[in-house]
Design a protein around this motif. Structure first.
Motif, PDB file in Angstrom:
ATOM      1  N   LEU A  69       0.865  -1.434   0.055  1.00 43.49           N
ATOM      2  CA  LEU A  69       0.086   0.163  -0.098  1.00 43.49           C
ATOM      3  C   LEU A  69       0.942   1.116   0.119  1.00 43.49           C
ATOM      4  CD1 LEU A  69      -2.690   1.457   0.460  1.00 43.49           C
ATOM      5  CD2 LEU A  69      -2.252   1.239   2.759  1.00 43.49           C
ATOM      6  N   THR A  70       0.997   1.896  -1.080  1.00 42.63           N
ATOM      7  CA  THR A  70       1.713   3.355  -1.291  1.00 42.63           C
ATOM      8  C   THR A  70       0.753   4.615  -1.159  1.00 42.63           C
ATOM      9  OG1 THR A  70       3.240   2.041  -2.557  1.00 42.63           O
ATOM     10  CG2 THR A  70       3.277   4.461  -2.648  1.00 42.63           C
ATOM     11  N   ILE A  71       1.238   5.403  -0.300  1.00 42.20           N
ATOM     12  CA  ILE A  71       0.382   6.821  -0.182  1.00 42.20           C
ATOM     13  C   ILE A  71       1.492   7.783  -0.492  1.00 42.20           C
ATOM     14  CG2 ILE A  71      -0.609   8.054   1.888  1.00 42.20           C
ATOM     15  CD1 ILE A  71      -1.482   5.686   3.548  1.00 42.20           C
ATOM     16  N   LYS A  72       1.034   8.440  -1.400  1.00 40.87           N
ATOM     17  CA  LYS A  72       1.758   9.815  -1.759  1.00 40.87           C
ATOM     18  C   LYS A  72       1.082  11.124  -1.570  1.00 40.87           C
ATOM     19  CE  LYS A  72       3.818   7.105  -5.683  1.00 40.87           C
ATOM     20  NZ  LYS A  72       4.262   7.065  -7.077  1.00 40.87           N
ATOM     21  N   GLY A  73       1.955  11.903  -1.196  1.00 43.14           N
ATOM     22  CA  GLY A  73       1.418  13.260  -1.247  1.00 43.14           C
ATOM     23  C   GLY A  73       2.373  14.338  -1.837  1.00 43.14           C
ATOM     24  N   GLU A  74       1.750  15.310  -2.686  1.00 42.96           N
ATOM     25  CA  GLU A  74       2.586  16.186  -3.499  1.00 42.96           C
ATOM     26  C   GLU A  74       1.961  17.401  -3.346  1.00 42.96           C
ATOM     27  OE1 GLU A  74       3.954  15.240  -7.393  1.00 42.96           O
ATOM     28  OE2 GLU A  74       3.981  13.018  -6.936  1.00 42.96           O
ATOM     29  N   LYS A  75       2.601  18.378  -2.894  1.00 44.42           N
ATOM     30  CA  LYS A  75       1.841  19.956  -2.783  1.00 44.42           C
ATOM     31  C   LYS A  75       2.197  20.579  -4.119  1.00 44.42           C
ATOM     32  CE  LYS A  75       0.674  21.912   0.501  1.00 44.42           C
ATOM     33  NZ  LYS A  75      -0.677  22.087   0.865  1.00 44.42           N
ATOM     34  N   SER A  76       1.240  21.430  -4.368  1.00 46.41           N
ATOM     35  CA  SER A  76       1.117  22.176  -5.409  1.00 46.41           C
ATOM     36  C   SER A  76       2.352  23.430  -5.126  1.00 46.41           C
ATOM     37  CB  SER A  76       0.068  23.001  -5.860  1.00 46.41           C
ATOM     38  OG  SER A  76      -1.133  22.161  -5.638  1.00 46.41           O
ATOM     39  N   ALA A  77       2.971  23.950  -6.248  1.00 45.97           N
ATOM     40  CA  ALA A  77       3.982  24.752  -6.210  1.00 45.97           C
ATOM     41  C   ALA A  77       3.796  26.018  -5.533  1.00 45.97           C
ATOM     42  CB  ALA A  77       4.702  25.144  -7.838  1.00 45.97           C
ATOM     43  N   ASN A  78       2.602  26.683  -5.919  1.00 43.27           N
ATOM     44  CA  ASN A  78       2.099  27.934  -5.481  1.00 43.27           C
ATOM     45  C   ASN A  78       0.680  27.671  -5.173  1.00 43.27           C
ATOM     46  OD1 ASN A  78       1.529  30.362  -4.336  1.00 43.27           O
ATOM     47  ND2 ASN A  78       2.190  31.538  -6.306  1.00 43.27           N
ATOM     48  N   GLU A  79       0.219  27.231  -3.849  1.00 45.11           N
ATOM     49  CA  GLU A  79      -1.040  26.954  -3.515  1.00 45.11           C
ATOM     50  C   GLU A  79      -2.155  28.099  -3.461  1.00 45.11           C
ATOM     51  OE1 GLU A  79      -1.046  26.343   1.125  1.00 45.11           O
ATOM     52  OE2 GLU A  79       0.272  24.867   0.067  1.00 45.11           O
ATOM     53  N   ASN A  80      -1.744  29.273  -2.895  1.00 45.06           N
ATOM     54  CA  ASN A  80      -2.508  30.323  -2.696  1.00 45.06           C
ATOM     55  C   ASN A  80      -2.523  31.072  -3.763  1.00 45.06           C
ATOM     56  OD1 ASN A  80      -3.346  29.308  -0.262  1.00 45.06           O
ATOM     57  ND2 ASN A  80      -1.747  30.553   0.821  1.00 45.06           N
ATOM     58  N   GLY A  81      -1.765  31.452  -4.663  1.00 49.32           N
ATOM     59  CA  GLY A  81      -1.461  32.288  -5.608  1.00 49.32           C
ATOM     60  C   GLY A  81      -1.174  33.735  -5.364  1.00 49.32           C
ATOM     61  N   ASN A  82      -0.955  33.928  -3.991  1.00 55.01           N
ATOM     62  CA  ASN A  82      -0.463  35.231  -3.437  1.00 55.01           C
ATOM     63  C   ASN A  82       1.048  35.182  -3.614  1.00 55.01           C
ATOM     64  OD1 ASN A  82      -0.147  33.808  -1.222  1.00 55.01           O
ATOM     65  ND2 ASN A  82      -1.403  34.884   0.006  1.00 55.01           N
ATOM     66  N   LYS A  83       1.649  36.416  -3.530  1.00 59.69           N
ATOM     67  CA  LYS A  83       3.143  36.268  -3.517  1.00 59.69           C
ATOM     68  C   LYS A  83       3.612  36.977  -2.242  1.00 59.69           C
ATOM     69  CE  LYS A  83       3.095  36.835  -8.315  1.00 59.69           C
ATOM     70  NZ  LYS A  83       3.608  37.369  -9.668  1.00 59.69           N
TER      71      LYS A  83
END
Length: 154
Positions: A69-83
């Protein structure tokens, strides 16, 4: 840099634990991230809970293949869009991959994400052919006869 220690496994006796520790130390990623619990919720039911705070349902994937059983998590590069500039990052937002070895006949039944915890419910379903069965003992056979050593019986 990754070193291949396979030739040493074949030519040494008693040092296999040492080489395994070297492999683990050289492995990429942190072995403690993300933290998880494994619970037994019934006689044949189990639950794996993984702390995935900060990850949305779309950023997580669960794959069951053979006995892994493999669980993977990958975050988005810029999640909120604010700088905005992050001054201190205490909440881990790094990608992870956690693999669990499952026993024979264990299947994934359900997965849910609630309060920052990913719950994966497992059930061990043993087929009828593999379950132990009771064999009745019959008593219809005759008891062995005792032979007397005297000539009169012969």
């Amino acid at each position: 840099m990754r070193y291949d220690l396979t030739p040493f496994y074949r030519s040494t006796v008693g040092f296999d634990r040492f080489f395994s520790l070297l492999d683990q130390a050289a492995a990429d990623g942190s072995p403690g991230y993300p933290p998880y619990n494994i619970e037994r919720t019934g006689e044949n039911t189990y639950r794996i809970s993984v702390a995935v705070s900060g990850f949305s349902q779309g950023e997580l994937s669960i794959v069951a293949k053979e006995n892994t059983l493999t669980i993977k998590g990958e975050k988005s590069a810029n999640e909120n869009g604010n700088k905005s500039e992050v001054l201190y990052r205490g909440i881990a937002a790094r990608a992870f991959e956690r693999a669990f070895q499952l026993a024979d006949f264990v299947v994934v039944k359900n997965a849910s994400l609630e309060n920052g915890l990913l719950h994966v419910d497992l059930v061990r379903e043993i087929p009828e052919a593999k379950k132990p069965r009771s064999i009745p003992i019959s008593t219809s056979a005759q008891a062995p006869q005792v032979v007397d050593g005297s000539k009169a019986a012969a």
